[in-house]
Motif scaffolding. Structure first.
Motif, PDB file in Angstrom:
ATOM      1  N   MET A 112       0.821  -1.204   0.000  1.00 43.94           N
ATOM      2  CA  MET A 112       0.000   0.000   0.000  1.00 43.94           C
ATOM      3  C   MET A 112       0.858   1.259   0.000  1.00 43.94           C
ATOM      4  O   MET A 112       0.570   2.221  -0.714  1.00 43.94           O
ATOM      5  CB  MET A 112      -0.915   0.016   1.235  1.00 43.94           C
ATOM      6  CG  MET A 112      -2.167  -0.804   1.098  1.00 43.94           C
ATOM      7  SD  MET A 112      -3.182  -0.750   2.611  1.00 43.94           S
ATOM      8  CE  MET A 112      -3.541   0.999   2.711  1.00 43.94           C
ATOM      9  N   ALA A 113       1.901   1.262   0.820  1.00 42.52           N
ATOM     10  CA  ALA A 113       2.765   2.433   0.918  1.00 42.52           C
ATOM     11  C   ALA A 113       3.450   2.739  -0.412  1.00 42.52           C
ATOM     12  O   ALA A 113       3.679   3.903  -0.750  1.00 42.52           O
ATOM     13  CB  ALA A 113       3.807   2.225   2.013  1.00 42.52           C
ATOM     14  N   LYS A 114       3.749   1.695  -1.172  1.00 43.79           N
ATOM     15  CA  LYS A 114       4.456   1.879  -2.443  1.00 43.79           C
ATOM     16  C   LYS A 114       3.508   2.132  -3.617  1.00 43.79           C
ATOM     17  O   LYS A 114       3.812   2.940  -4.498  1.00 43.79           O
ATOM     18  CB  LYS A 114       5.286   0.632  -2.753  1.00 43.79           C
ATOM     19  CG  LYS A 114       6.400   0.349  -1.760  1.00 43.79           C
ATOM     20  CD  LYS A 114       7.036  -1.007  -2.057  1.00 43.79           C
ATOM     21  CE  LYS A 114       8.046  -1.402  -1.005  1.00 43.79           C
ATOM     22  NZ  LYS A 114       8.546  -2.797  -1.202  1.00 43.79           N
ATOM     23  N   HIS A 115       2.362   1.436  -3.622  1.00 44.84           N
ATOM     24  CA  HIS A 115       1.532   1.425  -4.833  1.00 44.84           C
ATOM     25  C   HIS A 115       0.067   1.800  -4.613  1.00 44.84           C
ATOM     26  O   HIS A 115      -0.668   1.906  -5.596  1.00 44.84           O
ATOM     27  CB  HIS A 115       1.588   0.034  -5.475  1.00 44.84           C
ATOM     28  CG  HIS A 115       2.984  -0.459  -5.723  1.00 44.84           C
ATOM     29  ND1 HIS A 115       3.842   0.149  -6.617  1.00 44.84           N
ATOM     30  CD2 HIS A 115       3.682  -1.495  -5.173  1.00 44.84           C
ATOM     31  CE1 HIS A 115       5.002  -0.493  -6.616  1.00 44.84           C
ATOM     32  NE2 HIS A 115       4.927  -1.494  -5.747  1.00 44.84           N
ATOM     33  N   GLY A 116      -0.356   1.973  -3.361  1.00 42.82           N
ATOM     34  CA  GLY A 116      -1.752   2.282  -3.094  1.00 42.82           C
ATOM     35  C   GLY A 116      -2.584   1.031  -2.872  1.00 42.82           C
ATOM     36  O   GLY A 116      -2.171  -0.091  -3.209  1.00 42.82           O
ATOM     37  N   TYR A 117      -3.778   1.220  -2.322  1.00 39.53           N
ATOM     38  CA  TYR A 117      -4.618   0.077  -1.970  1.00 39.53           C
ATOM     39  C   TYR A 117      -5.152  -0.655  -3.193  1.00 39.53           C
ATOM     40  O   TYR A 117      -5.223  -1.883  -3.208  1.00 39.53           O
ATOM     41  CB  TYR A 117      -5.787   0.555  -1.096  1.00 39.53           C
ATOM     42  CG  TYR A 117      -6.703  -0.544  -0.652  1.00 39.53           C
ATOM     43  CD1 TYR A 117      -6.292  -1.470   0.302  1.00 39.53           C
ATOM     44  CD2 TYR A 117      -7.989  -0.668  -1.183  1.00 39.53           C
ATOM     45  CE1 TYR A 117      -7.132  -2.500   0.712  1.00 39.53           C
ATOM     46  CE2 TYR A 117      -8.835  -1.685  -0.775  1.00 39.53           C
ATOM     47  CZ  TYR A 117      -8.404  -2.601   0.168  1.00 39.53           C
ATOM     48  OH  TYR A 117      -9.239  -3.610   0.574  1.00 39.53           O
ATOM     49  N   GLU A 118      -5.532   0.094  -4.228  1.00 39.95           N
ATOM     50  CA  GLU A 118      -6.117  -0.545  -5.410  1.00 39.95           C
ATOM     51  C   GLU A 118      -5.147  -1.530  -6.059  1.00 39.95           C
ATOM     52  O   GLU A 118      -5.556  -2.586  -6.560  1.00 39.95           O
ATOM     53  CB  GLU A 118      -6.539   0.520  -6.427  1.00 39.95           C
ATOM     54  CG  GLU A 118      -7.744   1.346  -6.004  1.00 39.95           C
ATOM     55  CD  GLU A 118      -8.994   0.509  -5.809  1.00 39.95           C
ATOM     56  OE1 GLU A 118      -9.170  -0.467  -6.561  1.00 39.95           O
ATOM     57  OE2 GLU A 118      -9.781   0.810  -4.899  1.00 39.95           O
ATOM     58  N   LYS A 119      -3.862  -1.187  -6.048  1.00 37.20           N
ATOM     59  CA  LYS A 119      -2.861  -2.058  -6.680  1.00 37.20           C
ATOM     60  C   LYS A 119      -2.311  -3.111  -5.723  1.00 37.20           C
ATOM     61  O   LYS A 119      -1.470  -3.920  -6.120  1.00 37.20           O
ATOM     62  CB  LYS A 119      -1.726  -1.216  -7.251  1.00 37.20           C
ATOM     63  CG  LYS A 119      -2.161  -0.333  -8.420  1.00 37.20           C
ATOM     64  CD  LYS A 119      -0.986   0.397  -9.029  1.00 37.20           C
ATOM     65  CE  LYS A 119      -1.439   1.245 -10.221  1.00 37.20           C
ATOM     66  NZ  LYS A 119      -0.318   1.987 -10.844  1.00 37.20           N
ATOM     67  N   ALA A 172      10.149   6.162  14.005  1.00 34.81           N
ATOM     68  CA  ALA A 172       9.376   6.841  12.962  1.00 34.81           C
ATOM     69  C   ALA A 172       9.372   5.972  11.706  1.00 34.81           C
ATOM     70  O   ALA A 172      10.387   5.398  11.335  1.00 34.81           O
ATOM     71  CB  ALA A 172       9.977   8.205  12.664  1.00 34.81           C
ATOM     72  N   ALA A 173       8.224   5.890  11.048  1.00 36.03           N
ATOM     73  CA  ALA A 173       8.097   4.987   9.906  1.00 36.03           C
ATOM     74  C   ALA A 173       7.248   5.628   8.818  1.00 36.03           C
ATOM     75  O   ALA A 173       6.011   5.590   8.901  1.00 36.03           O
ATOM     76  CB  ALA A 173       7.491   3.653  10.350  1.00 36.03           C
ATOM     77  N   PRO A 174       7.869   6.214   7.802  1.00 34.48           N
ATOM     78  CA  PRO A 174       7.099   6.814   6.701  1.00 34.48           C
ATOM     79  C   PRO A 174       6.132   5.841   6.044  1.00 34.48           C
ATOM     80  O   PRO A 174       5.059   6.233   5.596  1.00 34.48           O
ATOM     81  CB  PRO A 174       8.202   7.262   5.728  1.00 34.48           C
ATOM     82  CG  PRO A 174       9.407   7.459   6.584  1.00 34.48           C
ATOM     83  CD  PRO A 174       9.312   6.404   7.646  1.00 34.48           C
ATOM     84  N   GLU A 175       6.493   4.571   6.003  1.00 35.82           N
ATOM     85  CA  GLU A 175       5.624   3.567   5.396  1.00 35.82           C
ATOM     86  C   GLU A 175       4.318   3.443   6.183  1.00 35.82           C
ATOM     87  O   GLU A 175       3.243   3.270   5.607  1.00 35.82           O
ATOM     88  CB  GLU A 175       6.344   2.218   5.360  1.00 35.82           C
ATOM     89  CG  GLU A 175       5.597   1.133   4.631  1.00 35.82           C
ATOM     90  CD  GLU A 175       6.395  -0.152   4.551  1.00 35.82           C
ATOM     91  OE1 GLU A 175       6.184  -1.013   5.434  1.00 35.82           O
ATOM     92  OE2 GLU A 175       7.205  -0.292   3.626  1.00 35.82           O
ATOM     93  N   VAL A 176       4.412   3.548   7.508  1.00 35.52           N
ATOM     94  CA  VAL A 176       3.223   3.497   8.358  1.00 35.52           C
ATOM     95  C   VAL A 176       2.322   4.693   8.073  1.00 35.52           C
ATOM     96  O   VAL A 176       1.102   4.567   7.971  1.00 35.52           O
ATOM     97  CB  VAL A 176       3.622   3.449   9.848  1.00 35.52           C
ATOM     98  CG1 VAL A 176       2.411   3.693  10.742  1.00 35.52           C
ATOM     99  CG2 VAL A 176       4.259   2.109  10.184  1.00 35.52           C
ATOM    100  N   GLY A 230      -3.942  15.813   9.034  1.00 36.06           N
ATOM    101  CA  GLY A 230      -3.512  16.663   7.928  1.00 36.06           C
ATOM    102  C   GLY A 230      -2.015  16.560   7.689  1.00 36.06           C
ATOM    103  O   GLY A 230      -1.551  16.537   6.538  1.00 36.06           O
ATOM    104  N   ALA A 231      -1.251  16.493   8.774  1.00 32.09           N
ATOM    105  CA  ALA A 231       0.208  16.351   8.648  1.00 32.09           C
ATOM    106  C   ALA A 231       0.570  15.030   7.981  1.00 32.09           C
ATOM    107  O   ALA A 231       1.496  14.965   7.156  1.00 32.09           O
ATOM    108  CB  ALA A 231       0.859  16.451  10.028  1.00 32.09           C
ATOM    109  N   ALA A 266       2.605  14.701   4.516  1.00 33.03           N
ATOM    110  CA  ALA A 266       3.846  13.927   4.495  1.00 33.03           C
ATOM    111  C   ALA A 266       3.809  12.868   3.408  1.00 33.03           C
ATOM    112  O   ALA A 266       4.819  12.574   2.755  1.00 33.03           O
ATOM    113  CB  ALA A 266       4.078  13.277   5.851  1.00 33.03           C
ATOM    114  N   SER A 267       2.624  12.285   3.204  1.00 30.92           N
ATOM    115  CA  SER A 267       2.481  11.225   2.215  1.00 30.92           C
ATOM    116  C   SER A 267       2.422  11.756   0.788  1.00 30.92           C
ATOM    117  O   SER A 267       2.948  11.138  -0.141  1.00 30.92           O
ATOM    118  CB  SER A 267       1.214  10.413   2.521  1.00 30.92           C
ATOM    119  OG  SER A 267       1.043   9.372   1.598  1.00 30.92           O
ATOM    120  N   ALA A 268       1.793  12.944   0.605  1.00 38.24           N
ATOM    121  CA  ALA A 268       1.520  13.444  -0.740  1.00 38.24           C
ATOM    122  C   ALA A 268       2.504  14.502  -1.228  1.00 38.24           C
ATOM    123  O   ALA A 268       2.550  14.784  -2.423  1.00 38.24           O
ATOM    124  CB  ALA A 268       0.099  14.021  -0.798  1.00 38.24           C
TER     125      ALA A 268
END
Length: 205
Positions: A22-29, A100-104, A167-168, A172-174
């Motif tokens: 999900m972190a790499k490709h999104g939920y749909e993929k 800290a985990a950006p993937e999370v 919001g943060a 951070a994700s986008a």
């Protein structure tokens, strides 16, 4: 006699694989095949442990909530005062230090989007947010009480801080690299302190 498979450990591997995909490709993929590949398992094994991708996602919400709570408890382990515990909470949720985990963060943002679309995900997501609201409300109320200030607005302040946190996470994700590094925890704590200082004293204090 053959040893029984460690079902809980295997389920954990699958949930973490969904988080990574999900972190790499999104939920749909994040297809069953993609999750299985990430976990190093045959797709059939995923269906043995989970009835659907949605069920894995619901388990991921719980896993991420547990991760956040463990990080808070670890950072708050030496906290002596209500303000130190509040600071530990902000660091646990928004800080860039150990754990800290950006993937999370990326996975959590996508879970929020799926909660809008899927009732089952929304139910567990709402419970998680409600738990966070209660925890943060209690931390803020303790800070207010220590300085003899009215605690009636603690829940509303907690809600505002949670909205700031969500919001943060979205930013951070986008918008990787756009926002100043480390701004979120510092800004949220500064906002909390200013709001606490602006709260009226208790009657008779």
């Amino acid at each position: 006699m053959p040893r029984k498979p460690n079902t809980e450990a295997r389920r954990g591997e699958i949930v973490r694989a969904l988080q990574s995909v999900m972190a790499k490709h999104g939920y749909e993929k994040a297809t069953i095949q993609a999750i299985a590949k990430e976990a190093g398992l045959a797709p059939g094994l995923l269906h043995y442990h989970f009835s659907s991708k949605q069920e894995i996602l619901v388990s991921l919400v719980t896993a991420l909530a547990d991760y956040g709570q463990r990080r808070f408890e670890q950072i708050a382990g030496t906290a002596q005062s209500p303000m130190e515990r509040l600071t530990a909470y902000m660091e646990a949720r928004l800080g860039l230090g150990d754990g800290a985990a950006p993937e999370v963060v990326a996975a959590w943002v996508m879970i929020g989007a799926e909660a809008v679309r899927q009732a089952e995900v929304r139910e567990v997501y709402q419970r998680t947010i409600a738990t966070e609201l209660e925890l943060l409300s209690a931390l803020l109320a303790n800070c207010l009480s220590e300085h003899k200030r009215a605690t009636t607005g603690a829940r509303e302040l907690a809600a505002a801080l949670l909205a700031m946190m969500e919001g943060a996470y979205q930013l951070a994700s986008a918008t990787n690299g756009v926002m100043p590094a480390g701004y979120a925890a510092q800004s949220a704590l500064r906002f909390a302190k200013l709001s606490l200082d602006a709260t009226a004293l208790e009657s008779g204090a």
